[in-house]
Scaffold this motif. Structure first.
Motif, PDB file in Angstrom:
ATOM      1  N   GLY A  51       0.818  -1.204   0.000  1.00 41.02           N
ATOM      2  CA  GLY A  51       0.000   0.000   0.000  1.00 41.02           C
ATOM      3  C   GLY A  51       0.847   1.247   0.000  1.00 41.02           C
ATOM      4  O   GLY A  51       2.042   1.211  -0.272  1.00 41.02           O
ATOM      5  N   ALA A  72      -4.510   2.471  -1.969  1.00 43.68           N
ATOM      6  CA  ALA A  72      -3.133   2.835  -2.314  1.00 43.68           C
ATOM      7  C   ALA A  72      -3.091   3.622  -3.620  1.00 43.68           C
ATOM      8  O   ALA A  72      -4.063   3.687  -4.365  1.00 43.68           O
ATOM      9  CB  ALA A  72      -2.280   1.576  -2.429  1.00 43.68           C
ATOM     10  N   SER A  92      -8.291   1.998  -4.567  1.00 46.02           N
ATOM     11  CA  SER A  92      -6.940   2.399  -4.975  1.00 46.02           C
ATOM     12  C   SER A  92      -6.968   3.213  -6.255  1.00 46.02           C
ATOM     13  O   SER A  92      -7.936   3.176  -7.011  1.00 46.02           O
ATOM     14  CB  SER A  92      -6.053   1.161  -5.168  1.00 46.02           C
TER      15      SER A  92
END
Length: 191
Positions: A51, A72, A92
């Motif tokens: 991450g 992330a 993400s």
């Protein structure tokens, strides 16, 4: 006499060293089996995770099966030829990322930002992309069989050459006039 005494000392030293090594290995084996997460039957599920921020990272060809990479930043990263089966990349950012020839079967891309991402020849079979943003993404020859596009934004995305795309998948997504689809398929307008 001196030679036999040296041989006896060397032999005794070897026996002591071998005994110490066996003791260390026996203790270490138990320690490694118990540390740091307990026994294998403890019910704790081990899952690798990455991450944070990894912009423009080269993760091509990596085996990332079942990896957790939620929330992330992987903008402009290269995941080409990577194995991301069952990966959880919910929330993400993958803006401009390259997933060419990657295996994302059963992956979670829930609420992921995949604007301008490349999915050329990628396998996205049964991937969950609910709420994901695929604005201007490329899916040239990608397999999207049973992929969930619920509430996904496909504005400007090119899905003309995908395999396994159905009207049922598109009916729960949205796009715009720039969205390119196979003949006979339509996507509701975002708005």
């Amino acid at each position: 006499m001196a030679a036999s005494m040296r041989l006896l000392v060397v032999t005794q030293f070897r026996l002591i060293a071998a005994g110490a090594a066996a003791l260390v290995l026996a203790c270490a084996g138990t320690a490694f089996a118990e540390w740091p997460f307990g026994r294998a039957d403890s019910g704790v599920r081990m899952q690798p995770g990455i991450g944070g921020v990894c912009e423009a990272c080269d993760l091509s060809g990596r085996i990332l099966v079942g990896v957790r990479m939620t929330g992330a930043n992987f903008n402009r990263s290269d995941f080409s030829h990577a194995m991301l089966t069952r990966a959880d990349a919910s929330g993400s950012a993958f803006e401009g990322a390259n997933f060419s020839d990657a295996d994302l079967a059963l992956a979670k891309l829930v609420d992921a930002n995949c604007t301008r991402a490349q999915f050329t020849r990628a396998t996205l079979v049964q991937a969950n992309a609910r709420g994901a943003d695929f604005t201007r993404a490329e899916f040239d020859h990608a397999d999207v069989t049973s992929m969930r596009f619920d509430d996904a934004n496909l504005s400007g995305a090119d899905l003309r050459e995908t395999r396994g795309l159905t009207q049922a998948q598109l009916s729960n997504a949205c796009g715009d006039a720039r969205t390119r689809l196979p003949r006979g398929l339509r996507v509701p307008r975002c708005g």
